[in-house]
Design a protein around this motif. Sequence first.
Motif, PDB file in Angstrom:
ATOM      1  N   ILE A   1      57.028 -14.160 -50.440  1.00 23.37           N
ATOM      2  CA  ILE A   1      56.436 -13.469 -51.589  1.00 23.37           C
ATOM      3  C   ILE A   1      56.853 -14.146 -52.898  1.00 23.37           C
ATOM      4  O   ILE A   1      56.024 -14.408 -53.782  1.00 23.37           O
ATOM      5  CB  ILE A   1      56.839 -11.977 -51.588  1.00 23.37           C
ATOM      6  N   ALA A   2      58.149 -14.480 -52.997  1.00 26.20           N
ATOM      7  CA  ALA A   2      58.627 -15.166 -54.212  1.00 26.20           C
ATOM      8  C   ALA A   2      57.886 -16.489 -54.408  1.00 26.20           C
ATOM      9  O   ALA A   2      57.444 -16.820 -55.510  1.00 26.20           O
ATOM     10  CB  ALA A   2      60.126 -15.412 -54.110  1.00 26.20           C
ATOM     11  N   LEU A   3      57.725 -17.214 -53.287  1.00 32.35           N
ATOM     12  CA  LEU A   3      57.057 -18.515 -53.392  1.00 32.35           C
ATOM     13  C   LEU A   3      55.574 -18.348 -53.706  1.00 32.35           C
ATOM     14  O   LEU A   3      55.014 -19.102 -54.493  1.00 32.35           O
ATOM     15  CB  LEU A   3      57.224 -19.303 -52.089  1.00 32.35           C
ATOM     16  N   ARG A   4      54.971 -17.318 -53.091  1.00 32.22           N
ATOM     17  CA  ARG A   4      53.541 -17.114 -53.319  1.00 32.22           C
ATOM     18  C   ARG A   4      53.272 -16.819 -54.790  1.00 32.22           C
ATOM     19  O   ARG A   4      52.373 -17.374 -55.400  1.00 32.22           O
ATOM     20  CB  ARG A   4      53.058 -15.952 -52.453  1.00 32.22           C
ATOM     21  N   ILE A   5      54.134 -15.986 -55.372  1.00 30.29           N
ATOM     22  CA  ILE A   5      53.955 -15.639 -56.786  1.00 30.29           C
ATOM     23  C   ILE A   5      54.200 -16.861 -57.676  1.00 30.29           C
ATOM     24  O   ILE A   5      53.377 -17.203 -58.528  1.00 30.29           O
ATOM     25  CB  ILE A   5      54.900 -14.479 -57.183  1.00 30.29           C
ATOM     26  N   SER A   6      55.319 -17.550 -57.439  1.00 36.25           N
ATOM     27  CA  SER A   6      55.625 -18.661 -58.344  1.00 36.25           C
ATOM     28  C   SER A   6      54.631 -19.803 -58.168  1.00 36.25           C
ATOM     29  O   SER A   6      54.188 -20.401 -59.152  1.00 36.25           O
ATOM     30  CB  SER A   6      57.062 -19.138 -58.153  1.00 36.25           C
ATOM     31  N   LEU A   7      54.250 -20.089 -56.938  1.00 34.96           N
ATOM     32  CA  LEU A   7      53.341 -21.221 -56.751  1.00 34.96           C
ATOM     33  C   LEU A   7      51.918 -20.907 -57.230  1.00 34.96           C
ATOM     34  O   LEU A   7      51.234 -21.792 -57.742  1.00 34.96           O
ATOM     35  CB  LEU A   7      53.351 -21.696 -55.297  1.00 34.96           C
ATOM     36  N   THR A   8      51.494 -19.651 -57.110  1.00 30.33           N
ATOM     37  CA  THR A   8      50.195 -19.285 -57.688  1.00 30.33           C
ATOM     38  C   THR A   8      50.245 -19.510 -59.200  1.00 30.33           C
ATOM     39  O   THR A   8      49.321 -20.082 -59.795  1.00 30.33           O
ATOM     40  CB  THR A   8      49.868 -17.798 -57.413  1.00 30.33           C
ATOM     41  N   ALA A   9      51.346 -19.064 -59.806  1.00 32.68           N
ATOM     42  CA  ALA A   9      51.499 -19.261 -61.249  1.00 32.68           C
ATOM     43  C   ALA A   9      51.521 -20.751 -61.597  1.00 32.68           C
ATOM     44  O   ALA A   9      50.953 -21.176 -62.600  1.00 32.68           O
ATOM     45  CB  ALA A   9      52.772 -18.570 -61.744  1.00 32.68           C
ATOM     46  N   VAL A  10      52.161 -21.568 -60.742  1.00 34.75           N
ATOM     47  CA  VAL A  10      52.209 -23.013 -60.989  1.00 34.75           C
ATOM     48  C   VAL A  10      50.799 -23.599 -60.965  1.00 34.75           C
ATOM     49  O   VAL A  10      50.416 -24.395 -61.833  1.00 34.75           O
ATOM     50  CB  VAL A  10      53.099 -23.717 -59.930  1.00 34.75           C
TER      51      VAL A  10
END
Lengths: 260, 224
Positions: B24-33
């Motif tokens: 979840i943390a990665l999904r949020i940060s990578l979507t933002a990236v």
Amino acid sequence: MTETLLKIEHLVKKFDDNLILDDINLEVKKGEVIVVIGPSGCGKSTLLRCINALEPIQGGTISLDGEPIDDKSRSLSVLREKIGMVFQSYELFPHLSVLNNVMLAPLKVQKRKKEEVKEEALTLLERVGLKEKAGSFPRQLSGGQKQRVAIVRALCMHPELLLFDEVTAALDPEMVREVLDVILKLAAQGRTMIIVTHEMQFAQAVADRILFLDGGSIIESAPPEEFFEHPKTDRAKQFLNTFTFEAVKTPHKTIKEEED
Amino acid sequence: MPDLGLEVLLKGQNMVRLLEGLWIALRISLTAVVISIPAGILLGAMMTRKNRVVRAVLRLYLEIIRIMPQMVLLFIVFFGTTRAFGWDLSGETASILVFSLWGTAEMSDLVRGALISIPVHQYESGEALGLRRVQVYRYIIIPQTFRRLVPLSINLITRMIKTTSLILMIGVVEVLKVAQQIIEANRMASPNAAFGVYLAVFLLYFIACWPISMFAKYLEKRWR
């Protein structure tokens, strides 16, 4: 009678209200080597930049082969192909190898065949003693080597006119020679060149004509022997004196080349 | 040997839950990236334009985002907008929004910096060779800008991943929140679980970020 390659008429260049070049008139014939000298800030470099349309001009005309050079003209890049320019700070492209620096414009601008361009680039590099550096990157070269590559890069476009803007000014003294030798060779081949330099002995050796610029105007235009031996104007005399040192111990005068 | 509370990790689905939290943390940060990088490139290029109004507006945006702690931004977007505009954002949407705003601002500044660090002579020597404006950008300016940008933006990506540890404050159950839940649930059975579980969280962040920053180092070495 040789034909005129470059013709400048009533050229005026201003930066805001500062008059940098004031009514410059100049004709350069094919094969002629012009050396422009003058105190710093006299407009020498600006003159070269105007010829290449890197600076917009505020008056007068510049034409190459009878075609006007104008920074708005559509054929500008075609005209620039015919004018090679070498800068004081080399300005090689740091992300490209030496060979690719040389090949970029012939491939992308002139759309020439890769094999042919590569062969020519290597031949030209060999002539300036840098064939084995073809795969190196600019950061791996000395200043003198970079400048020789920059000259080759300009040559590979087959320019009709070469502009040299204080090409040895950023070099260590021991590297000046290797670059000037390359330019002397080009002169011997009959290239048309306009050279801005502070190397007086070199100017004397290479020039067909010396232009002395001061305050944005051409003060003198004469063959080198005449200009260096018998300058007509006081300003030129004064300028040349800055390159001469009065000997302190012996009565002889020494002419010393300025080194930077 | 002291009880490090590692056995908790092996209980039930705990490790899987932690991994889900990391995802979840990665999904949020990578979507933002993915949103920030193109948007940042666009704004960064606009920041080098001569138009003063555009520059001033972008500058203001950048400064505000930079000065404000990410947590405050999260609170404004998550709680603030619900009251003020009646938006019912999920924690995850609010997080993506905040991280994109932040990432875009930081990215635009990196792009601006990289663009203005290319000397004007590089443009001129390209033009002097007869290259057209578009060709100068394509063959000379953009490749150089890109090389300067890649290590910097990778650094930004790892910062964005790490900063997701804040979003538990707006109720997103990411890896750190899962860790807290596990510790809480095992308070009686293994009171020392905190060490083992947080150690696992630390390692998970490390595993997520380390390859990315090694990649940046590798590129830097190759291009410099």
